[in-house]
Enzyme design. Sequence first.
Site, PDB file in Angstrom:
ATOM      1  N   SER A   4       0.804  -1.222   0.000  1.00 23.97           N
ATOM      2  CA  SER A   4       0.000   0.000   0.000  1.00 23.97           C
ATOM      3  C   SER A   4       0.840   1.276   0.000  1.00 23.97           C
ATOM      4  CB  SER A   4      -0.924  -0.092   1.218  1.00 23.97           C
ATOM      5  OG  SER A   4      -1.783   0.993   1.280  1.00 23.97           O
ATOM      6  N   ASP A  61      -3.181   6.364  -3.068  1.00 23.76           N
ATOM      7  CA  ASP A  61      -2.025   5.750  -2.401  1.00 23.76           C
ATOM      8  C   ASP A  61      -1.451   4.653  -3.313  1.00 23.76           C
ATOM      9  OD1 ASP A  61      -3.802   3.659  -2.022  1.00 23.76           O
ATOM     10  OD2 ASP A  61      -3.075   3.186  -0.016  1.00 23.76           O
ATOM     11  N   GLU A  83     -12.202   6.082   6.491  1.00 18.98           N
ATOM     12  CA  GLU A  83     -11.163   6.488   7.418  1.00 18.98           C
ATOM     13  C   GLU A  83     -10.723   7.879   6.971  1.00 18.98           C
ATOM     14  OE1 GLU A  83      -8.960   2.570   8.961  1.00 18.98           O
ATOM     15  OE2 GLU A  83      -8.270   3.157   6.991  1.00 18.98           O
ATOM     16  N   ALA A  84     -10.235   8.676   7.922  1.00 18.77           N
ATOM     17  CA  ALA A  84      -9.804  10.033   7.570  1.00 18.77           C
ATOM     18  C   ALA A  84      -8.766   9.998   6.451  1.00 18.77           C
ATOM     19  CB  ALA A  84      -9.230  10.713   8.810  1.00 18.77           C
ATOM     20  N   ARG A 140      -2.385   4.542  19.811  1.00 21.34           N
ATOM     21  CA  ARG A 140      -2.627   3.111  19.536  1.00 21.34           C
ATOM     22  C   ARG A 140      -1.401   2.540  18.836  1.00 21.34           C
ATOM     23  NH1 ARG A 140      -3.590   3.077  14.147  1.00 21.34           N
ATOM     24  NH2 ARG A 140      -4.122   0.883  14.040  1.00 21.34           N
ATOM     25  N   PRO A 141      -1.186   1.223  19.012  1.00 22.89           N
ATOM     26  CA  PRO A 141      -0.076   0.627  18.259  1.00 22.89           C
ATOM     27  C   PRO A 141      -0.481   0.523  16.799  1.00 22.89           C
ATOM     28  CG  PRO A 141      -1.228  -1.052  19.566  1.00 22.89           C
ATOM     29  CD  PRO A 141      -1.901   0.253  19.852  1.00 22.89           C
ATOM     30  N   SER A 142       0.414   0.897  15.894  1.00 21.20           N
ATOM     31  CA  SER A 142       0.133   0.735  14.468  1.00 21.20           C
ATOM     32  C   SER A 142       0.044  -0.748  14.138  1.00 21.20           C
ATOM     33  CB  SER A 142       1.265   1.370  13.655  1.00 21.20           C
ATOM     34  OG  SER A 142       1.272   0.839  12.350  1.00 21.20           O
ATOM     35  N   THR A 189       0.589  -1.654  10.967  1.00 20.86           N
ATOM     36  CA  THR A 189       1.332  -1.813   9.715  1.00 20.86           C
ATOM     37  C   THR A 189       2.789  -1.377   9.835  1.00 20.86           C
ATOM     38  OG1 THR A 189       0.746   0.395   8.962  1.00 20.86           O
ATOM     39  CG2 THR A 189      -0.731  -1.374   8.297  1.00 20.86           C
TER      40      THR A 189
HETATM   41  P1  NG1 Z   1      -1.980   1.509  11.115  1.00 20.19           P
HETATM   42  O1  NG1 Z   1      -0.554   1.442  10.733  1.00 20.19           O
HETATM   43  O2  NG1 Z   1      -2.504   0.315  11.877  1.00 20.19           O
HETATM   44  O3  NG1 Z   1      -2.312   2.818  11.768  1.00 20.19           O
HETATM   45  C1  NG1 Z   1      -2.721   2.344   8.671  1.00 20.19           C
HETATM   46  C2  NG1 Z   1      -3.839   3.344   8.729  1.00 20.19           C
HETATM   47  C3  NG1 Z   1      -5.156   2.586   8.769  1.00 20.19           C
HETATM   48  C4  NG1 Z   1      -5.289   1.632   7.584  1.00 20.19           C
HETATM   49  C5  NG1 Z   1      -4.031   0.767   7.484  1.00 20.19           C
HETATM   50  C6  NG1 Z   1      -4.034  -0.120   6.269  1.00 20.19           C
HETATM   51  C7  NG1 Z   1      -3.798   5.540   9.820  1.00 20.19           C
HETATM   52  C8  NG1 Z   1      -3.658   6.292  11.088  1.00 20.19           C
HETATM   53  N1  NG1 Z   1      -3.745   4.202   9.909  1.00 20.19           N
HETATM   54  O4  NG1 Z   1      -2.834   1.487   9.775  1.00 20.19           O
HETATM   55  O5  NG1 Z   1      -6.204   3.497   8.798  1.00 20.19           O
HETATM   56  O6  NG1 Z   1      -5.549   2.350   6.400  1.00 20.19           O
HETATM   57  O7  NG1 Z   1      -2.843   1.557   7.498  1.00 20.19           O
HETATM   58  O8  NG1 Z   1      -3.496   0.440   5.125  1.00 20.19           O
HETATM   59  O9  NG1 Z   1      -3.958   6.160   8.761  1.00 20.19           O
HETATM   60 ZN    ZN Z   2      -3.639   1.253   0.279  1.00 10.96          ZN
END
Ligand code: NG1
Ligand code: ZN
Length: 550
Positions: free
Chosen positions: A67, A286, A383-384, A514-516, A518
């Site tokens: 992505s 993206d 999502e924003a 929050r923990p990411s 990705t």
């Molecule tokens: P993580 O890395 O879990 O925040 C990000 C985006 C999600 C979602 C995923 C998948 C933000 C804050 N977080 O996740 O909304 O789109 O990537 O691509 O944008």
């Molecule tokens: Zn994407």
Amino acid sequence: MEDKQRSILIESASRFPPPQGVKISYGTSGFRADASILSSTVYRVGILTALRSIQTQSVIGLMITASHNQVSDNGIKIADPSGGMLTQDWEPFADSIANAANPEDLVLLINEFIKKEHIPIGGVQSAEIFLGRDTRPSGESLLEAAKQGISSIVGAIATDMGILTTPQLHWMVRSKNKGTKVSESSYFEQFSNSFRCLMDLIPREDTSSSKIVENLIVDGANGVGGEKLEELKKLVKDLVIEVRNSGKEGEGTLNERVGADFVQKEKVAPLGFSEDDAGIRCASLDGDADRLVYFYIVPNSNKKIDLVDGDKILSLFALFIKQQLSVSNKDHPIKLGVVQTAYANGASTDYLKNLGLEVVFTPTGVKYLHEKAAEYDIGIYFEANGHGTILFSEHFISWLERRINELASTSEGSEQHKAALRLLAISNLINQAVGDALSGLLLVEAILLYNGWSIQRWNELYQDLPSRQLKVKVADRNAVTTANAETVVVKPSGLQEAINIEFAKFPQGRSFIRPSGTEDVIRVYAEASSQEAADNLAKSVAEHVDRFLG
Ligand code: NG1
Ligand code: ZN
């Protein structure tokens, strides 16, 4: 498991040893990591998709993409039979096989799982998996690993659909399982035809709408989306679209200072845009074209932008649908719902609630939003960051079709009839499988045209509260657990109290962490009545995170 099946698995698994000392986990939307360590994971997910296909007796999708992440990363997204993401029930299995230390352990885990789930393998069962990949150079060899995983389950076949956007692959999986056409040209046809259909329902006597037909400039993030948009635009004659960062040789690097994630998080124009573009309607995709944001460059501002993000796309869609619903139907109760996450700008939530809409929140990740939106007759989620779509229930579509027939015989061509037809056109124009930047872009353009709105007018729907996002590197991001759609930190204890004290200091202050799922970081979000306040709030919350977890 029969001996033959077992030995095929042991033999092929030994060709894809897992990386040493790394734990790989299924995150917000699948697996993601540096491409160099992913081949064993992709191979194993190939096995998983074959099992899922046998269990559901449907086609499953496996997409190789990371992505918006940097070009050296790669990842895997899985499409379930409906075209949505892999059912969450299977995530623990995905996690455990990705981390099996050796072929024997892997076979043991598979054996346990197929017994528990009653999945018959090794016999005459058939399975089919559609494979797709984005433009990353590592995609080709990872695709090979996926094929090897799939073919190590007897009876499973892989069909390579080529280089695609993520939403294209999800759409193909959904279409195949519904028994309709699945080629890339049928994807382009469906969306361009329904766009035309919606355009034909725009009252043309309103000349104010003609002025915004002018240029739209799209940043393709140097990825697959730019390339596909070039194809799609040939079929949509009503729009003039200029694609930049289209991924052509020498144009720039995937996601590097370009693309929807960069634009949304940094709030500056991507590479390839200049002061000369000030005021013009621009959009950014993206790296795998499942996110879309709009923006315009503020004149004389050193390429600063006014961002028109996923929340505003959601608001534009929600307002239009609400209007069309109230014209087409006065008495039948329709459940219309809006789904957001904690990252939604507080001003957007207020705006949507003031429209009288039901707004609900889920944790981050479209798998959660999608599931919630599917509970409504019409569920709109975003999502924003620009990932979202509109789901129409089958029940609602049948009702709408009946209504259209009724109106055609009683009041053909009336505003009521046209509004119902517009809703039906939207349901075909917006990808029902998953958020899709290309299909979303066509719907935005159609609504702007209908309203006769410039991007500036659209942006005035409400004014965003200033916000800031930061990332904090910590020793173990999994040490943080949250509750209430990620708005409250449960662990480590004491951290939420520290955050509460910080945001109480600022008017309209709000912050969460929050923990990411990705990246290996903790994300910090802060919002307040001025940019300086939002920046300061984010900074002090980040310091607490570092103090508790660093
Ligand atoms: P993580 O890395 O879990 O925040 C990000 C985006 C999600 C979602 C995923 C998948 C933000 C804050 N977080 O996740 O909304 O789109 O990537 O691509 O944008
Ligand atoms: Zn994407």
